[in-house]
Motif scaffolding. Sequence first.
Motif, PDB file in Angstrom:
ATOM      1  N   PRO A  98      -3.485  38.937  33.545  1.00  0.00           N
ATOM      2  CA  PRO A  98      -3.833  37.592  33.075  1.00  0.00           C
ATOM      3  C   PRO A  98      -3.362  37.294  31.649  1.00  0.00           C
ATOM      4  CG  PRO A  98      -5.798  38.960  33.151  1.00  0.00           C
ATOM      5  CD  PRO A  98      -4.701  39.748  33.792  1.00  0.00           C
ATOM      6  N   MET A  99      -3.339  38.287  30.761  1.00  0.00           N
ATOM      7  CA  MET A  99      -3.053  38.002  29.357  1.00  0.00           C
ATOM      8  C   MET A  99      -1.560  37.983  29.058  1.00  0.00           C
ATOM      9  SD  MET A  99      -5.667  37.213  27.761  1.00  0.00           S
ATOM     10  CE  MET A  99      -6.891  36.709  28.932  1.00  0.00           C
ATOM     11  N   ARG A 103       0.945  29.429  24.187  1.00  0.00           N
ATOM     12  CA  ARG A 103       0.625  28.189  23.477  1.00  0.00           C
ATOM     13  C   ARG A 103       1.455  28.163  22.201  1.00  0.00           C
ATOM     14  NH1 ARG A 103      -5.505  30.260  22.838  1.00  0.00           N
ATOM     15  NH2 ARG A 103      -5.061  30.664  25.016  1.00  0.00           N
ATOM     16  N   MET A 155     -11.744  38.220  17.058  1.00  0.00           N
ATOM     17  CA  MET A 155     -12.875  37.636  16.340  1.00  0.00           C
ATOM     18  C   MET A 155     -13.532  36.554  17.187  1.00  0.00           C
ATOM     19  SD  MET A 155     -10.822  35.607  13.393  1.00  0.00           S
ATOM     20  CE  MET A 155      -9.083  35.299  13.549  1.00  0.00           C
ATOM     21  N   PRO A 156     -14.825  36.261  16.892  1.00  0.00           N
ATOM     22  CA  PRO A 156     -15.502  35.199  17.631  1.00  0.00           C
ATOM     23  C   PRO A 156     -14.897  33.842  17.279  1.00  0.00           C
ATOM     24  CG  PRO A 156     -17.054  36.534  16.363  1.00  0.00           C
ATOM     25  CD  PRO A 156     -15.694  36.896  15.913  1.00  0.00           C
ATOM     26  N   PRO A 157     -14.995  32.839  18.183  1.00  0.00           N
ATOM     27  CA  PRO A 157     -14.415  31.521  17.905  1.00  0.00           C
ATOM     28  C   PRO A 157     -14.930  30.908  16.611  1.00  0.00           C
ATOM     29  CG  PRO A 157     -15.221  31.644  20.176  1.00  0.00           C
ATOM     30  CD  PRO A 157     -15.633  32.904  19.512  1.00  0.00           C
ATOM     31  N   PRO A 198     -19.810  38.496  20.852  1.00  0.00           N
ATOM     32  CA  PRO A 198     -19.326  37.138  21.139  1.00  0.00           C
ATOM     33  C   PRO A 198     -17.968  37.153  21.839  1.00  0.00           C
ATOM     34  CG  PRO A 198     -18.978  37.676  18.847  1.00  0.00           C
ATOM     35  CD  PRO A 198     -19.746  38.824  19.428  1.00  0.00           C
ATOM     36  N   LYS A 199     -17.582  35.989  22.364  1.00  0.00           N
ATOM     37  CA  LYS A 199     -16.259  35.835  22.974  1.00  0.00           C
ATOM     38  C   LYS A 199     -15.171  35.915  21.912  1.00  0.00           C
ATOM     39  CE  LYS A 199     -17.343  32.691  26.770  1.00  0.00           C
ATOM     40  NZ  LYS A 199     -17.120  31.343  27.288  1.00  0.00           N
ATOM     41  N   ASP A 200     -13.957  36.225  22.366  1.00  0.00           N
ATOM     42  CA  ASP A 200     -12.831  36.217  21.443  1.00  0.00           C
ATOM     43  C   ASP A 200     -12.281  34.802  21.330  1.00  0.00           C
ATOM     44  OD1 ASP A 200     -10.739  37.516  19.846  1.00  0.00           O
ATOM     45  OD2 ASP A 200      -9.426  36.902  21.480  1.00  0.00           O
ATOM     46  N   TYR A 201     -11.739  34.463  20.152  1.00  0.00           N
ATOM     47  CA  TYR A 201     -11.288  33.080  19.936  1.00  0.00           C
ATOM     48  C   TYR A 201     -10.088  32.715  20.797  1.00  0.00           C
ATOM     49  CZ  TYR A 201      -7.357  34.583  16.990  1.00  0.00           C
ATOM     50  OH  TYR A 201      -6.200  35.155  16.523  1.00  0.00           O
ATOM     51  N   GLN A 202      -9.319  33.723  21.251  1.00  0.00           N
ATOM     52  CA  GLN A 202      -8.149  33.402  22.062  1.00  0.00           C
ATOM     53  C   GLN A 202      -8.294  33.824  23.513  1.00  0.00           C
ATOM     54  OE1 GLN A 202      -4.374  34.553  20.355  1.00  0.00           O
ATOM     55  NE2 GLN A 202      -4.270  32.405  19.797  1.00  0.00           N
ATOM     56  N   GLN A 203      -8.840  35.026  23.723  1.00  0.00           N
ATOM     57  CA  GLN A 203      -8.853  35.574  25.073  1.00  0.00           C
ATOM     58  C   GLN A 203     -10.135  35.287  25.830  1.00  0.00           C
ATOM     59  OE1 GLN A 203      -7.557  39.700  25.219  1.00  0.00           O
ATOM     60  NE2 GLN A 203      -6.987  39.541  23.089  1.00  0.00           N
ATOM     61  N   ASP A 256      -1.646  32.791  30.519  1.00  0.00           N
ATOM     62  CA  ASP A 256      -2.774  32.109  29.873  1.00  0.00           C
ATOM     63  C   ASP A 256      -2.602  31.945  28.372  1.00  0.00           C
ATOM     64  OD1 ASP A 256      -3.906  32.036  32.285  1.00  0.00           O
ATOM     65  OD2 ASP A 256      -5.686  33.241  31.806  1.00  0.00           O
ATOM     66  N   LEU A 257      -2.072  32.985  27.743  1.00  0.00           N
ATOM     67  CA  LEU A 257      -2.038  32.975  26.281  1.00  0.00           C
ATOM     68  C   LEU A 257      -0.841  32.200  25.730  1.00  0.00           C
ATOM     69  CD1 LEU A 257      -3.164  36.545  25.163  1.00  0.00           C
ATOM     70  CD2 LEU A 257      -4.372  34.401  24.872  1.00  0.00           C
TER      71      LEU A 257
END
Lengths: 153, 257
Positions: B120-121, A98, A128-130, B48-53, A95-96
Motif C-alpha cells: 500500500p505505501m 502527492r 509524527m502525529p498529524p 497517535p496516527k502518522d501524519y502521512q501514513q 497512496d503516498l
Amino acid sequence: MTPTRKRRLVIVSLVVAAVGVAAALIAFTLGQNTNYLFSPSEVQAGHVAPDATFRLGGVVLENSVHRASDSLRVDFIVTDRFKEMPVQYTGILPDLFREGQSIVATGKMDGGHFAATQILAKHDETYMPPEVHDAIEKAKHVDHASADASAAN
Amino acid sequence: MNTLTYWFHKLGSPPTFYRIATALQPWCYGVALVLGLIGLYGGLVVAPKDYQQGDAYRIIFVHVPCAWMGLFAYLFMAVNAFIALVWRIKLNEVLAMASAPVGAAFTFVTLVTGSLWGKPMWGTWWTWDARLTSELFLLFLYFGVIGLYNAIEDRRQAARAASFLALIGVVNLPIVHFSVNWWNTLHQGSTVRLFGPSRIDASMLWPLLLLAIATHLWFFGSVLARARGGLIELDAGKDWVRTLALAQSKPTASGVT
C-alpha cells in the motif's frame, strides 16, 4: 592461551578479515551499479545510457501534477531541488503519491521527458502525529510571515 | 585463577549453565510477554496516527524490533561461533546453533511485515534495492547455517562447520545496516538513532523501545530453551544428565514400584 588455540585464533581472524576485505572490494567496485535510482541531476549529467531502462528518484514538484480528464494519464515534474525532469505515466498511483513527496519512477527517456512504466512512493524516516505536523507547518508559516514582514520593512 | 576466569569456567560447564538457564528461562519469557503486550497496546492503540501514513505505519512496531533482532541474533551467533572455533567450548557451539532458527524466524517476520507494508505505501510487494536484497541474503545465511548443521552426522563437527559459515556471513551485517546510507534505496533510512535525535515522535517511540526490549528477552528465552535441549543431547551419557533424568522421573518411578 595454548599454542593450538593461538594458531586457531590467528587463522579464524585472518579468514574473517579476508572475507571482509573481499566484500568491501566487491561493494566498492559495484559502486554506482548498485544504485537503486538516479536523480534528475545525474540523468542530465549523462550518468545514464540513452535508451536504458532505469529508476528516476526525486520529489514531485509542487503544482506540477496534471491529470488527464479522460484517461489515467498523469504528467508531473520530478525535481531534486537542483534539476527538474518532466515525467509521463499512465496507471494507478500509490497512496503516498502527492506533491512534495519523494517517488521512484521506473522507465526510460523518451525525447525530453521520462516515460514511466511504474511509480513507487518513497517514504522518509520521519514519523509524527498529524497535530505535531500541523504545529510545525504553522510555525514555518509564522517564520515566513515574519521574514516577509521584516523584508517589507 | 582469579574470580572472573573462575566464573567463566564455571558458567561454561554444561551442568552449571543448564541450572542457570532453567532458572532464567521463565523470567525471560514472562517479562518479554508482559513488556510485549504493553508495547503492542501502546503501539496499536495508544500511539497517535502518522501524519502521512495514517494507521498503516503501525506495522513498524512489529517490523523494526524484529529487524533489529534479526541482526542481533546473527551477531550473537557469530560471537559464539568465533569462541566455538577457537576455544572449542561445547557451550558456545550449542549457543551459536541455538540462535540460528530464532534469528531466522525474526528475519522472516521482518521480510513479511515489510512486504505487507510495502504494497500500500510504496506500491509494490518487493523490489531489489540494497536493503531488501541484503536482508533476504541474511535469511538465506541463516538457512545455510541451519542446513549445514543438520547435514553432518557428528554434532560437534557439524556445529563447527556451521559456525565457520556463520562467521563468514558476518560481513553481511554492516551491509544490511548501512545499505540505506551507502546506496540510493527505496527503503527509508534509520528512524531511531543511537547518536543524535531520532526521527520519530516520543509518543510513538516508547512502545517501539518496549517492544525492542521484549523481543530481546524473548530471543534469550528461546536460545536458553534450545541450548538446554542441545546440551542434554550432547551430554546424554554424562552423569549430570543421568542425575537430572532420575530426579525428574522419581515421582512416577516410585509410583510404579
